[in-house]
Motif scaffolding. Structure first.
Motif, PDB file in Angstrom:
ATOM      1  N   PRO A 129     -14.994   5.286  16.241  1.00  0.00           N
ATOM      2  CA  PRO A 129     -16.136   6.201  16.170  1.00  0.00           C
ATOM      3  C   PRO A 129     -16.015   7.098  14.934  1.00  0.00           C
ATOM      4  CG  PRO A 129     -14.719   6.696  18.081  1.00  0.00           C
ATOM      5  CD  PRO A 129     -13.960   5.801  17.150  1.00  0.00           C
ATOM      6  N   LEU A 130     -17.052   7.125  14.106  1.00  0.00           N
ATOM      7  CA  LEU A 130     -17.056   7.915  12.876  1.00  0.00           C
ATOM      8  C   LEU A 130     -18.247   8.854  12.835  1.00  0.00           C
ATOM      9  CD1 LEU A 130     -16.313   5.149  10.185  1.00  0.00           C
ATOM     10  CD2 LEU A 130     -14.673   6.751  11.185  1.00  0.00           C
ATOM     11  N   VAL A 131     -18.012  10.083  12.343  1.00  0.00           N
ATOM     12  CA  VAL A 131     -19.098  10.994  11.993  1.00  0.00           C
ATOM     13  C   VAL A 131     -19.142  11.042  10.471  1.00  0.00           C
ATOM     14  CG1 VAL A 131     -19.952  13.359  12.077  1.00  0.00           C
ATOM     15  CG2 VAL A 131     -18.830  12.362  14.096  1.00  0.00           C
ATOM     16  N   ILE A 132     -20.242  10.638   9.863  1.00  0.00           N
ATOM     17  CA  ILE A 132     -20.383  10.650   8.395  1.00  0.00           C
ATOM     18  C   ILE A 132     -21.262  11.840   8.009  1.00  0.00           C
ATOM     19  CG2 ILE A 132     -21.132   9.364   6.369  1.00  0.00           C
ATOM     20  CD1 ILE A 132     -20.596   6.801   7.845  1.00  0.00           C
ATOM     21  N   CYS A 133     -20.701  12.739   7.232  1.00  0.00           N
ATOM     22  CA  CYS A 133     -21.383  14.002   6.911  1.00  0.00           C
ATOM     23  C   CYS A 133     -22.245  13.936   5.655  1.00  0.00           C
ATOM     24  CB  CYS A 133     -20.357  15.127   6.769  1.00  0.00           C
ATOM     25  SG  CYS A 133     -19.408  15.426   8.284  1.00  0.00           S
ATOM     26  N   SER A 134     -21.957  13.024   4.740  1.00  0.00           N
ATOM     27  CA  SER A 134     -22.768  12.923   3.523  1.00  0.00           C
ATOM     28  C   SER A 134     -22.910  11.471   3.114  1.00  0.00           C
ATOM     29  CB  SER A 134     -22.155  13.739   2.377  1.00  0.00           C
ATOM     30  OG  SER A 134     -20.862  13.275   2.054  1.00  0.00           O
ATOM     31  N   GLY A 135     -23.981  11.184   2.354  1.00  0.00           N
ATOM     32  CA  GLY A 135     -24.299   9.811   2.000  1.00  0.00           C
ATOM     33  C   GLY A 135     -23.621   9.342   0.735  1.00  0.00           C
ATOM     34  N   ILE A 136     -24.089   8.202   0.225  1.00  0.00           N
ATOM     35  CA  ILE A 136     -23.491   7.569  -0.946  1.00  0.00           C
ATOM     36  C   ILE A 136     -23.632   8.458  -2.181  1.00  0.00           C
ATOM     37  CG2 ILE A 136     -23.667   5.542  -2.468  1.00  0.00           C
ATOM     38  CD1 ILE A 136     -24.581   3.972   0.014  1.00  0.00           C
ATOM     39  N   SER A 137     -24.773   9.161  -2.292  1.00  0.00           N
ATOM     40  CA  SER A 137     -25.007  10.047  -3.445  1.00  0.00           C
ATOM     41  C   SER A 137     -24.582  11.484  -3.149  1.00  0.00           C
ATOM     42  CB  SER A 137     -26.489  10.016  -3.826  1.00  0.00           C
ATOM     43  OG  SER A 137     -27.282  10.464  -2.732  1.00  0.00           O
ATOM     44  N   ASN A 138     -23.706  11.638  -2.156  1.00  0.00           N
ATOM     45  CA  ASN A 138     -23.215  12.953  -1.710  1.00  0.00           C
ATOM     46  C   ASN A 138     -24.321  13.856  -1.159  1.00  0.00           C
ATOM     47  OD1 ASN A 138     -20.475  12.540  -2.246  1.00  0.00           O
ATOM     48  ND2 ASN A 138     -20.767  13.005  -4.432  1.00  0.00           N
ATOM     49  N   GLN A 139     -25.461  13.250  -0.785  1.00  0.00           N
ATOM     50  CA  GLN A 139     -26.536  13.991  -0.125  1.00  0.00           C
ATOM     51  C   GLN A 139     -26.083  14.344   1.293  1.00  0.00           C
ATOM     52  OE1 GLN A 139     -29.926  14.728  -1.012  1.00  0.00           O
ATOM     53  NE2 GLN A 139     -30.046  15.753   0.966  1.00  0.00           N
ATOM     54  N   PRO A 140     -26.041  15.664   1.662  1.00  0.00           N
ATOM     55  CA  PRO A 140     -25.650  16.030   3.033  1.00  0.00           C
ATOM     56  C   PRO A 140     -26.586  15.363   4.049  1.00  0.00           C
ATOM     57  CG  PRO A 140     -25.691  17.968   1.636  1.00  0.00           C
ATOM     58  CD  PRO A 140     -26.314  16.856   0.828  1.00  0.00           C
ATOM     59  N   LEU A 141     -26.002  14.764   5.051  1.00  0.00           N
ATOM     60  CA  LEU A 141     -26.787  14.071   6.074  1.00  0.00           C
ATOM     61  C   LEU A 141     -27.131  15.046   7.199  1.00  0.00           C
ATOM     62  CD1 LEU A 141     -24.861  10.676   6.310  1.00  0.00           C
ATOM     63  CD2 LEU A 141     -26.930  11.194   4.986  1.00  0.00           C
ATOM     64  N   GLU A 142     -28.374  15.464   7.237  1.00  0.00           N
ATOM     65  CA  GLU A 142     -28.845  16.358   8.302  1.00  0.00           C
ATOM     66  C   GLU A 142     -30.300  15.995   8.583  1.00  0.00           C
ATOM     67  OE1 GLU A 142     -28.759  21.068   9.589  1.00  0.00           O
ATOM     68  OE2 GLU A 142     -27.815  20.407   7.744  1.00  0.00           O
ATOM     69  N   PHE A 143     -30.475  15.094   9.553  1.00  0.00           N
ATOM     70  CA  PHE A 143     -31.802  14.551   9.848  1.00  0.00           C
ATOM     71  C   PHE A 143     -32.552  15.460  10.822  1.00  0.00           C
ATOM     72  CE2 PHE A 143     -29.366  10.992   8.320  1.00  0.00           C
ATOM     73  CZ  PHE A 143     -30.271  10.247   7.572  1.00  0.00           C
ATOM     74  N   THR A 144     -32.756  16.712  10.406  1.00  0.00           N
ATOM     75  CA  THR A 144     -33.542  17.643  11.220  1.00  0.00           C
ATOM     76  C   THR A 144     -35.010  17.243  11.148  1.00  0.00           C
ATOM     77  OG1 THR A 144     -33.846  19.162   9.373  1.00  0.00           O
ATOM     78  CG2 THR A 144     -31.923  19.530  10.790  1.00  0.00           C
ATOM     79  N   PHE A 145     -35.795  17.828  12.030  1.00  0.00           N
ATOM     80  CA  PHE A 145     -37.218  17.511  12.070  1.00  0.00           C
ATOM     81  C   PHE A 145     -37.889  17.862  10.739  1.00  0.00           C
ATOM     82  CE2 PHE A 145     -41.679  18.238  13.358  1.00  0.00           C
ATOM     83  CZ  PHE A 145     -41.925  17.035  14.005  1.00  0.00           C
ATOM     84  N   GLN A 146     -37.381  18.916  10.078  1.00  0.00           N
ATOM     85  CA  GLN A 146     -37.971  19.361   8.813  1.00  0.00           C
ATOM     86  C   GLN A 146     -37.557  18.466   7.633  1.00  0.00           C
ATOM     87  OE1 GLN A 146     -36.219  21.360  10.857  1.00  0.00           O
ATOM     88  NE2 GLN A 146     -37.903  22.561  11.782  1.00  0.00           N
ATOM     89  N   LYS A 147     -36.354  17.901   7.685  1.00  0.00           N
ATOM     90  CA  LYS A 147     -35.810  17.186   6.515  1.00  0.00           C
ATOM     91  C   LYS A 147     -35.856  15.665   6.626  1.00  0.00           C
ATOM     92  CE  LYS A 147     -32.427  20.834   5.465  1.00  0.00           C
ATOM     93  NZ  LYS A 147     -30.973  21.136   5.339  1.00  0.00           N
ATOM     94  N   ARG A 148     -35.955  15.127   7.828  1.00  0.00           N
ATOM     95  CA  ARG A 148     -35.729  13.683   7.986  1.00  0.00           C
ATOM     96  C   ARG A 148     -36.799  12.822   7.329  1.00  0.00           C
ATOM     97  NH1 ARG A 148     -36.674  13.158  14.540  1.00  0.00           N
ATOM     98  NH2 ARG A 148     -38.974  13.052  14.520  1.00  0.00           N
ATOM     99  N   GLU A 149     -37.989  13.379   7.064  1.00  0.00           N
ATOM    100  CA  GLU A 149     -39.045  12.590   6.441  1.00  0.00           C
ATOM    101  C   GLU A 149     -39.000  12.652   4.909  1.00  0.00           C
ATOM    102  OE1 GLU A 149     -42.828  13.599   8.102  1.00  0.00           O
ATOM    103  OE2 GLU A 149     -42.130  13.379  10.169  1.00  0.00           O
TER     104      GLU A 149
END
Length: 906
Positions: free
Chosen positions: A660-680
């Motif tokens: 089990p892994l929690v990945i905090c940032s993506g390939i381009s170091n973009q912080p992964l936070e799929f909130t309702f405001q940001k996910r789109e």
């Protein structure tokens, strides 16, 4: 496989094979909970043999309990005297039929000789009751032993069928003689009102006795309710699987088990079953039994005055003698619903009522949630929970189930339709109704009118063409709704009681069946009067009788009367003011607007269960977070914290079979936070796509990716297709998407499975399949993605419920007001939202690991998963192995290494 007996401490647990150590721990803890009369919350992941642990643990306790009870009875019968209560377990010597013999407290200062006399009498009464119980038990055991040879049932059923066929032949010949004999003529068409002079169908004394359910063996009807275990789950398929497990267990040949189900599942009368609607099947069945059972006072004197109603035939399968045979056969050998249904058809006996007759003597009763958790249904089925054991399996959504069962929504269209039907019913039969009937019918009409008015509509106009000036959602307390609707002066308890006793909704449905156009009268120009309406339905003498407009429409399941549904809303309004709310949803037109009762406190309906039962076990594969059960269900039901026991076991897989892994940032170091405001945001959807492309390159077989909603999945899919990411994904995995339609799920799963199997054999560039799914959808619960079907489960974001929902906001406010806030913890309302999210996550990620040799990686794409309060709500066996990766590089390296090593060793 040979059965084995495992000894845990001083307790012997028969088991079909050598159990895992976690199963031994599970059974031992379950035994202790049942023995001590506790409330247990048990968590055992899928693949760990939870069902067998429940069966062998619970039935081992029941075996020992019955043995101790028999020993105590023998001692009392031998001595003729003894203590009326066992200090260790007072329920040991008291069954449901001998509790009346329990010692009653004596008044202070009473003479000693009076006290001794009363005690001696109570002891004698207890011994007499025990003797009677023993005799009944011996009689039952002898009867069931005879049935082991299976001859008695078949011959008796065959004999009864032959007798019925002979009777039917005689009746048919009699009718033919009357129709074709000398002087026989076609009966004249009766004038209106002349029907009441025709004699009602004759029923002999023997038929009346059989119809009333009176059997020569009264002891069978008054049989004691032995100590038993009620096992319930959500679906009939889950119950059938449990019964199959019981058959395989060491208790399969000896336990007396009966499966209960709904009329829809157990009815063998094709005429009734063809009605389609659950409500219609229930009502028609009840009406047919009532036509048998009702004994009207002064029937002979009243016959000339009584209007003739449409003839309602009694059900040929409701025969007490045949149902008694079916009951005994059901108890003699473990049977699931399908076998019970086949047995009922063979014996021409009703499995629905026959299975209910088996409840008192059964040791294990298997039934769906609704039958146990709904008080009225429980009472109607003859279920007695006093001093019994209840096991609720697959209980992760128990709170939602209870809430949903007692929440009711009615539309403006239904309100207008019911008002129209009832008004014309009164116009048709008003002169024949007594004053009290008229009073209640006018009250119901008034309620319907006020419900429409509070939505902003007019009961006299077509609901489809009425536009509302005010739209939006409004939420009211029950009392405020009653005041605003101007119905606070009406006693809803009395109206509800009248609806139940008078069966007005059933009579109204019969009326609308007879005059079908009444249903849509509001949608057509109103006629000058009801008489004109009735005349329009009469066939003209110069015209042929009208045929059904549409053959397919005639055969389609007919909807139940809207008043049947509205009765549920009226009953809900009798809930205590603090425990529920009414939501007024005003849409564009009145027909689409709704009134909804929302239950805020499910504990009010669960309290009776925990109060009456000896012990209650709430079990599931993923019960975390359990704080909801403790607070919303048990604490609010008045259960002391000391009575609640929690048990959670690990998985049977080796610890290194899961990553089990929690990945905090993506390939381009973009912080992964799929909130309702940001996910789109395009960059967030791009990051998710690139991560998935990399995972699909290193994970063999199947990858299942969950999204928070169908709408978000649609947006992401369209964005990937436009940007070319979908093509890159398809180069590695064939892409499948979860369908919205339930009947297409099996088809998609089959194609997904075949694709993975074919790719494994060909070993080409495409290494498997990718299934894009939705949390809370068709694939997130009850589906097994074992082995290559689910080598990696990906969770995109956190599936929080819609915080703007009025229902959720009211529930949060209610919990904040009702529950105490623990020090250092979030408010109960906020905790509810997080718990709902994590329950959905746990259900989804639990789809992968399904057996001891399975392995999979679990990837959580959102940095919020790394917060300690969130991690704490993951299942313990996953939480212990979670690795938090701040960047993507180490994460993809860990996934690649994991699958390379596991694939090489498998």
């Amino acid at each position: 496989m040979a059965n084995e007996t495992q000894k845990v401490g001083t307790i012997h647990f028969p088991f079909p094979f050598t159990p895992y150590s976690i199963q031994e721990d599970f059974m031992a803890e379950l035994y202790r909970v049942l023995e001590a009369g506790k409330i247990g919350i048990f968590e055992s992941p899928t693949g760990t043999g939870k069902s067998l642990s429940l069966i062998c643990g619970a039935l081992s306790w029941l075996r020992d309990f019955e043995q101790k009870k028999r020993e105590e009875e023998a001692r009392l019968l031998e001595t003729g005297t003894g203590p009326l209560h066992d200090e260790k377990d007072e329920s040991l010597c008291l069954s449901s039929s001998c509790k009346g013999a329990a010692a009653t407290p004596r008044p202070a200062g009473e003479p000693a000789w009076v006290t001794q006399f009363v005690q001696k009498k109570e002891e004698r009464d207890l011994v007499d009751r025990l003797k009677a119980e023993q005799a009944r038990r011996k009689q039952r055991e002898e009867r069931l032993q005879q049935l082991q040879h299976r001859a008695q049932f078949k011959y008796a059923a065959k004999r009864l069928r032959q007798e019925e066929e002979e009777t039917e032949n005689l009746l048919r010949l009699s009718r033919e003689m009357l129709e074709t004999g000398p002087g026989a003529e076609r009966p004249e068409q009766l004038e209106s009102g002349e029907e009441e002079l025709v004699l009602a169908e004759y029923e002999s004394d023997e038929e009346k006795k059989a119809a009333s359910g009176v059997d020569e063996d009264e002891d069978d009807l008054e049989e004691e309710h032995v100590t038993k275990i009620y096992y319930c789950s959500r679906t009939h398929s889950q119950l059938a699987q449990f019964v199959h497990e019981v058959k395989k267990s060491p208790f399969g040949k000896d336990v007396r088990l009966v499966s209960l189900g709904s009329r829809q599942n157990l009815c063998v009368n094709e005429d009734v079953k063809s009605l389609g609607s659950v409500q219609l099947i229930n009502d028609r069945c009840v009406d047919m039994q009532r036509s048998r059972h009702e004994k009207k006072k002064g029937a002979e004197e009243e016959k000339p005055k009584r209007r003739r109603q449409e003839k309602q035939a009694a059900c040929p399968f409701y025969n007490h003698e045949q149902m008694g045979l079916l009951r005994d056969e059901a108890l003699a050998e473990v049977k699931d619903i399908e076998q019970l249904l086949a047995l009922g058809k063979e014996a021409r006996a009703c499995p629905y009522y026959g299975s209910r007759l088996a409840i008192p003597a059964a040791q294990l009763v298997v039934l769906p949630y609704q039958m146990l958790l709904h008080a009225a249904t429980r009472q109607a089925a003859g279920i007695r929970l006093q001093a019994q054991v209840v096991i609720i399996d697959e209980a992760h959504n128990l709170i939602d189930t209870i809430t949903g069962m007692h929440s009711v929504e009615v539309s403006g269209s239904q309100l207008c339709q019911a008002h129209s039907q009832l008004l014309q019913y009164m116009e048709r039969y008003g002169k024949r109704l007594k004053a009290k009937n008229l009073m209640y019918l006018k009250q119901i009409l008034y309620l319907l009118e006020k419900f429409v008015a509070v939505l902003g509509g007019n009961i006299k106009q077509n609901p489809n063409t009425q536009s509302l000036s005010q739209t939006g959602t409004e939420l009211k307390t029950i009392n405020d709704f009653l005041f605003q609707s101007q119905i606070d002066n009406i006693n809803l308890f009395k109206v509800q009681r009248y609806c139940e006793k008078s069966m007005i909704s059933r009579k109204l449905f019969g009326f609308t069946e007879r005059y079908g156009a009444v249903l849509s009268s509001r949608e057509q120009p109103r006629l000058a009067g009801f008489q004109q309406f009735l005349q329009s339905l009469q066939p003209r003498t110069t015209e042929a009788p009208a045929a059904p407009a549409d053959e397919s429409q005639a055969s389609a399941p007919r909807p139940a009367s809207p008043l049947m549904h509205i009765e549920g809303f009226l009953a809900a309004l009798t809930t205590a003011n603090q425990d529920g709310r009414v939501i007024l949803s005003r849409q564009g037109s009145l027909s689409q607007s709704t009134l909804k009762f929302l239950l805020l406190n499910p504990a009010v309906h669960f309290a009776q269960v925990v109060k009456e039962c000896r012990a209650v076990v709430i079990a599931g594969g993923t019960m975390q977070p359990v704080s909801d059960f403790r607070q919303q269900l048990l604490a609010c039901a008045g259960v002391e914290a000391e009575r609640v026991v929690e048990f959670s076991c690990g998985h049977v897989i080796p610890p290194d079979n899961i990553l089990p892994l929690v990945i905090c940032s993506g390939i381009s170091n973009q912080p992964l936070e799929f909130t309702f405001q940001k996910r789109e945001l395009p960059q967030m959807m791009d990051e998710a796509g690139r991560i998935l492309c990399n995972l699909c390159s290193v994970v063999p077989g199947g990858v299942v990716c969950f999204f928070p909603s169908y709408e978000y999945l649609r947006q992401v899919h369209a964005h990937w297709e436009k940007g070319g990411l979908l093509g890159r994904l398809a180069a590695r995995k064939k892409i499948f998407q979860e369908p919205k339609s339930a009947h297409q799920v099996e088809q998609v799963l089959l194609a997904y499975s075949r694709c993975i199997q074919a790719c494994g054999q060909e070993r080409g560039r495409v290494t498997g399949a990718l299934l894009l799914s939705v949390v809370g959808g068709k694939m997130s619960e009850g589906i097994n993605f074992s082995d290559n079907l689910g080598r990696c489960v990906v969770m995109v974001g956190m599936p929080f419920p819609n915080i703007r929902s009025p229902e959720l906001q009211e529930k949060m406010a209610y919990l904040d007001q009702t529950l105490p806030r623990a020090p250092g913890q979030a408010p109960p309302g906020k905790n509810l939202v997080e718990n709902l999210c994590m329950k959905a996550v746990n259900q989804s990620i639990g789809r992968a690991i399904r057996h001891q040799k399975d392995f999979a990686s679990i990837v959580l794409l959102d940095q919020r998963y790394a917060r300690p309060p969130v991690l704490a709500k993951l299942p313990a066996w996953i939480r212990a192995r979670v690795e938090v990766k701040a960047t993507f590089g180490p994460a993809i390296a860990a996934v690649q290494k994991f699958h390379r090593e596991k694939s090489a060793s498998s």
